[in-house]
Design a protein around this motif. Structure first.
Motif, PDB file in Angstrom:
ATOM      1  N   LEU A   1       0.838  -1.201   0.000  1.00 11.59           N
ATOM      2  CA  LEU A   1       0.000   0.000   0.000  1.00 11.59           C
ATOM      3  C   LEU A   1       0.866   1.240   0.000  1.00 11.59           C
ATOM      4  CD1 LEU A   1      -2.796   1.302   0.328  1.00 11.59           C
ATOM      5  CD2 LEU A   1      -2.462   1.146   2.810  1.00 11.59           C
TER       6      LEU A   1
ATOM      7  N   ARG B   1      -8.825   4.465   7.059  1.00 14.48           N
ATOM      8  CA  ARG B   1      -9.924   4.659   6.116  1.00 14.48           C
ATOM      9  C   ARG B   1     -10.234   3.367   5.362  1.00 14.48           C
ATOM     10  NH1 ARG B   1      -7.094   9.520   5.430  1.00 14.48           N
ATOM     11  NH2 ARG B   1      -6.014   8.698   3.589  1.00 14.48           N
ATOM     12  N   ALA B   2      -9.156   2.665   4.979  1.00 11.15           N
ATOM     13  CA  ALA B   2      -9.379   1.372   4.314  1.00 11.15           C
ATOM     14  C   ALA B   2     -10.083   0.396   5.255  1.00 11.15           C
ATOM     15  CB  ALA B   2      -8.050   0.790   3.837  1.00 11.15           C
ATOM     16  N   GLN B   3      -9.722   0.470   6.554  1.00 12.59           N
ATOM     17  CA  GLN B   3     -10.396  -0.385   7.526  1.00 12.59           C
ATOM     18  C   GLN B   3     -11.878  -0.051   7.619  1.00 12.59           C
ATOM     19  OE1 GLN B   3      -8.800  -0.040  11.452  1.00 12.59           O
ATOM     20  NE2 GLN B   3     -10.076  -1.678  12.304  1.00 12.59           N
TER      21      GLN B   3
ATOM     22  N   LEU C   1      -4.729   3.612   6.142  1.00 10.81           N
ATOM     23  CA  LEU C   1      -5.106   2.254   6.534  1.00 10.81           C
ATOM     24  C   LEU C   1      -6.389   2.260   7.358  1.00 10.81           C
ATOM     25  CD1 LEU C   1      -1.618   0.771   7.463  1.00 10.81           C
ATOM     26  CD2 LEU C   1      -2.987   0.271   5.445  1.00 10.81           C
TER      27      LEU C   1
ATOM     28  N   GLN D   1     -13.709   1.184   5.217  1.00  9.30           N
ATOM     29  CA  GLN D   1     -14.351   0.638   4.021  1.00  9.30           C
ATOM     30  C   GLN D   1     -14.565  -0.872   4.150  1.00  9.30           C
ATOM     31  OE1 GLN D   1     -11.929   1.797   0.725  1.00  9.30           O
ATOM     32  NE2 GLN D   1     -12.317   4.001   0.957  1.00  9.30           N
TER      33      GLN D   1
ATOM     34  N   PRO E   1      -0.291   5.036   0.214  1.00 11.09           N
ATOM     35  CA  PRO E   1      -1.397   5.999   0.245  1.00 11.09           C
ATOM     36  C   PRO E   1      -1.029   7.271  -0.511  1.00 11.09           C
ATOM     37  CG  PRO E   1      -0.921   5.114   2.425  1.00 11.09           C
ATOM     38  CD  PRO E   1       0.187   4.696   1.538  1.00 11.09           C
TER      39      PRO E   1
END
Length: 874
Positions: free
Chosen positions: A396, A735-737, A733, A739, A398
């Motif tokens: 990743l 924010r990805a969590q 991460l 989602q 970002p």
């Protein structure tokens, strides 16, 4: 004598009775010892989908085998622990395949069973598979339900149908060798040679239970032309790095045995699975003797539709062995990377295409030159390294974090990581460029590349001459740097800003493609299922309870070296490439893995340091003279030397010994007693003289202190920027969590909805089952009524048959009587008329036969001719 002494007779009789009783008791004891074996009982439950022949009915098993297409025979012994452990696995596989495969278990241990008399197995359990008339195919793999189910499915479908170009690329890019057959089914339902090719696939499974050779079938002629197959019935063997072959039907007979033998002899092994059976075996020994081996442990599910990790390892193996940059291999690599690979005309080799331009990061990386000090005082050579900061493309990155910019402080961070491995590059003596990769200590998204070469000072004029490649203002030492370098022994190497020190070094020199042909330490790559063989990984250095059972190690038996990939790093393509590349260089920066344990013989507060495998490098091979004693726990003489070492440590302070190279190590004489005076003489004789206290106490220059303070401040600023970047990455991460959690909640809602649908379907299924039972009861009642109706019809048919028989007899009787009456009428006409005799009246009807019924009263006295006509018409 008996009459004289009757007591003798009584004694003899008593003795005989005692002998008889003893004999009877002995015989009864002997009969009690021999207990007949208990009759066998069912090994599988009654609800199991496995047909259990617990009395060893082998003839019945052969009978039911003929009625099924695919049959699995499980020979077991009821007392065998492995048979008991495999029972649940067989039941699990049978529950998945019971509608397609017949599972039969046979007790082959009962002495009265037919299986025990005809089969002689050396171990239990034994699994045999039959595909119609072909077999037995013995399964020798792990007794696991997924592996058994996978093997049974391979036997059920030994040929893989290839309908499209995408399926063809999937088949050819697999790490297992593939054999393709082209057959035209338009002309006949079974083209010539197809059955032979099908049998060769089954024969391959019979010879190799791992199924390393995959068989496929192509029916499209345009698709077959891509692999050079033109005629129906031709067979193609795909090889990645050697020329692919077509089965020579003109030179070799087209039989199943010859096809299998041809494929086995000419196959190309890219990766190989190792599956030790758990007993004594030379499997690992034979493979490790072939050369350095990369052992990759990964969790493997044979029934999974895709294996992304195996695809990455396959990509690594293809690039590692692609020495000539073959275009076919490049296309297969594009397909493995799930890129939009263009349609290709054929898999024949093509001229190499021009390589694309390197990426901006690779074209102009952040590089600096590091000049290491000479590794010997009398040597006139220096090791010069070009240190580059590279960015990984995996993982990743970002957008908020951005791409790090090349700066002095980032190069300082790279130098920090480089200095931890500088001992690796001291002993490089090579005029060619040796490159190594190592990961960053601060950011997981960057790594460093160090390319080093040995340069002679006299040849280049590094010190003696002002002419040469190093005579530039950027390369020359400043007065401040020279002073700091001279007055601070063991200081860090000088940092050069000139990246044109040796222009032939480029980032492309670290290319991984074709590395196996550019090194003398070519690796053989092996795969092991960590779900089954994690014990082997633990013996090789893996943690006992990891979060994910993934592990990679390199074992070189000839060099007696063993390297372990850091378990903290994810097992993926980039880490494997760096691991292999660092092993392949001449002077590998990898640290050998040593097996040892912590010892508490010398507590930490004592003057003697206990050296273990983890601290051997820092304590023994670093910047102090060390007196090292090797001992063993079972040694009884070793503890008696403790007081000698303690007294010696008290006499010699820790700072009394100067720096000395470890190539001057000397072994203590074996014939000399280990005493305090002898040890002291030995140390003083072989150690370098200590430097003067004045030189040690002299403080460093003021300019060096200021320079160091500025460097430390800049280093702190760089770390703060790295922390901010990591915080931005943590935010991304998170924010990805969020989602992922939203997707999980959506998935939960979908799950609840599917559960409600399932309950509704179950209710409907219950209603349908009730309706089915009602219909079944109605059908049974109708069947009973039909049976009753059929019985009555049968009775009517029997009655009509009897009537027909009686009617036939009556017709015969009437005809006979008619003929008699006709004869009598004729006689009356010829004879003269008689007188009427009163004493004998004329009969009033026809004569009756004996046993016949009298004629009915309403029979008329018509003439005989008329009655005859009536009988004929009737």
């Amino acid at each position: 004598m008996a009459r004289r002494r009757p007591e003798l007779l009584c004694g003899a009789v008593a003795l005989g009775c005692a002998l008889l009783v003893a004999l009877k008791f002995t015989c009864s004891r002997a009969k009690d010892v021999i207990v007949p074996a208990k009759p066998p009982v069912s090994f599988f439950s009654s609800r199991s989908p496995v047909l259990d022949l617990f009395q060893g009915q082998l003839d019945y098993a052969e009978h039911v085998r003929r009625d099924s297409e695919v049959v699995l025979l499980f020979f077991y012994a009821p007392w065998c622990g492995q048979s008991i452990a495999a029972r649940s696995e067989i039941e699990q596989a049978a529950s998945q395949l019971s509608d397609q495969v017949l599972f039969v278990a046979i007790n082959c241990w009962w002495n009265q069973g037919k299986c025990r008399r005809q089969k002689h197995f050396f171990h239990f359990p034994v699994i045999h598979l039959y595909h119609r008339s072909f077999g037995p195919i013995e399964y020798k793999g792990p007794m696991s339900a997924v592996y058994i189910e996978k093997f049974v499915r391979r036997v059920m479908k030994p040929l893989l149908y290839i309908p499209s170009q995408s399926e063809l690329l999937d088949f050819l890019s697999n790490y297992e060798p593939g054999v393709l057959g082209y057959f035209e089914f338009s002309g006949s339902p079974q083209p010539p040679g197809y059955l032979t090719f099908f049998t060769s696939a089954l024969l391959s499974l019979k010879k190799d239970y791992l199924g390393t050779v995959r068989f496929g079938v192509i029916t499209n002629k345009h698709l077959a032309k891509l692999v050079s197959l033109v005629h129906s019935g031709s067979v193609y063997l795909h090889r990645h790095f050697n020329t692919s072959l077509v089965f020579p039907r003109e030179a070799v007979n087209y039989t199943a045995e010859n096809i299998h033998k041809w494929a086995l002899e000419n196959r190309e092994a890219l990766l190989r699975w190792l599956r030790p059976h758990g007993g004594k075996s030379l499997l690992l020994n034979n493979e490790l003797k072939k050369g350095p081996a990369l052992l990759v442990f990964l969790p493997f599910n044979p029934l999974a539709e895709s294996h992304p990790l195996i695809d990455e390892i396959t990509e690594v193996a293809l690039e590692y062995n692609n020495c000539h940059r073959d275009q076919v291999v490049e296309r297969l690599l594009q397909h493995l990377r799930r890129a939009d690979a263009p349609l290709f005309r054929s898999l024949a080799p093509e001229p190499p295409a021009q390589l694309p331009d390197p990426s901006p990061i690779a074209a102009s990386p952040c590089c600096n030159t590091v000049v290491l000090p000479q590794w010997r005082p009398v040597s006139r050579t220096h090791n010069v390294c070009e240190l580059c900061v590279n960015q990984t493309t995996a993982g990743l990155r970002p957008s908020s974090a951005g791409v790090p910019q090349c700066s002095f402080f980032e190069m300082a961070a790279a130098l920090d990581s480089f200095y931890l491995k500088e001992q690796t590059f001291y002993h490089v003596v090579s005029h060619s460029v040796e490159c190594s990769n190592f990961l960053s200590s601060y950011s997981p998204f960057s790594y460093y590349t160090a390319c080093c070469r040995t340069i002679n000072r006299a040849a280049t004029g590094f010190v003696d001459s002002a002419q040469g490649v190093f005579e530039t203002p950027a390369v020359a030492f400043s007065s401040l740097e020279e002073k700091c370098h001279v007055e601070t022994p063991g200081s860090l190497p000088h940092i050069e800003e000139n990246r044109y020190l040796f222009p032939e070094v480029d980032v492309s020199s670290t290319n991984f493609t074709g590395l196996s042909c550019r090194t003398n330490k070519t690796l053989n790559i092996y795969l092991l299922d960590s779900n089954l063989f994690w014990l082997y990984a633990e013996r090789l250095g893996a943690p006992s309870a990891p979060r994910v059972k993934e592990f990679a190690t390199i074992v070189d038996v000839r060099e007696e070296s063993h390297y372990v990939l850091d378990p903290k790093e994810a097992l993926r393509k980039f880490t494997l490439e760096s691991f292999i590349q660092n092993f392949s260089v001449l002077y590998s920066p990898l640290k050998r893995h040593l097996i040892g344990s912590d010892s508490a013989q010398f507590p930490p507060q004592h003057l003697i340091t206990e050296v273990t495998t983890d601290t051997f490098w820092e304590v023994v091979l670093q910047k102090q003279d060390v007196l090292l004693l090797y001992y063993a726990q079972w040694c009884g003489f070793c503890p008696s030397l403790n007081h000698v070492f303690i007294q010696l440590a008290r006499l010699l302070p820790a700072d009394a010994l100067t720096v000395a190279r470890k190539d001057r190590s000397v072994k203590y004489p074996e014939d000399l007693p280990i005493t305090l005076p002898n040890l002291l003489r030995f140390i003083l004789h072989h150690s370098d003289p200590a430097s003067s206290p004045r030189s040690r106490a002299e403080p460093p220059a003021k300019e060096c202190v200021q320079s160091e303070a500025v460097f430390q401040q800049g280093h702190i600023s760089h770390l703060e920027r790295e922390i901010r970047k990591l915080r931005a990455e943590i935010g991304a991460l998170q924010r990805a969590q969020g989602q992922v959690e939203a997707q999980l909640s959506s998935a939960r809602r979908d799950g609840h909805r599917l559960l409600r649908q399932k309950q509704s379907l179950e209710a409907r299924h219950g209603l349908l089952r009730l309706h089915s039972e009602q219909l079944r009861a109605l059908a049974e009642r109708k069947a009973r009524e039909l049976e009753e109706l059929a019985r009555r019809l049968q009775e009517l048919a029997d009655a009509s048959q009897d009537l027909l028989t009686e009617n036939a007899w009556l017709k015969i009787l009437v005809a006979t009587m008619g003929r008699k009456l006709e004869g009598r009428d004729g006689a009356d006409e010829l004879a003269p008329p008689r007188e009427a005799r009163p004493d004998r009246p004329e009969p009033s009807g026809p004569p009756r036969l004996p046993g016949s019924a009298p004629p009915p009263p309403n029979v008329s006295s018509a003439p005989a001719s008329e009655r005859s006509d009536e009988n004929r018409t009737g």
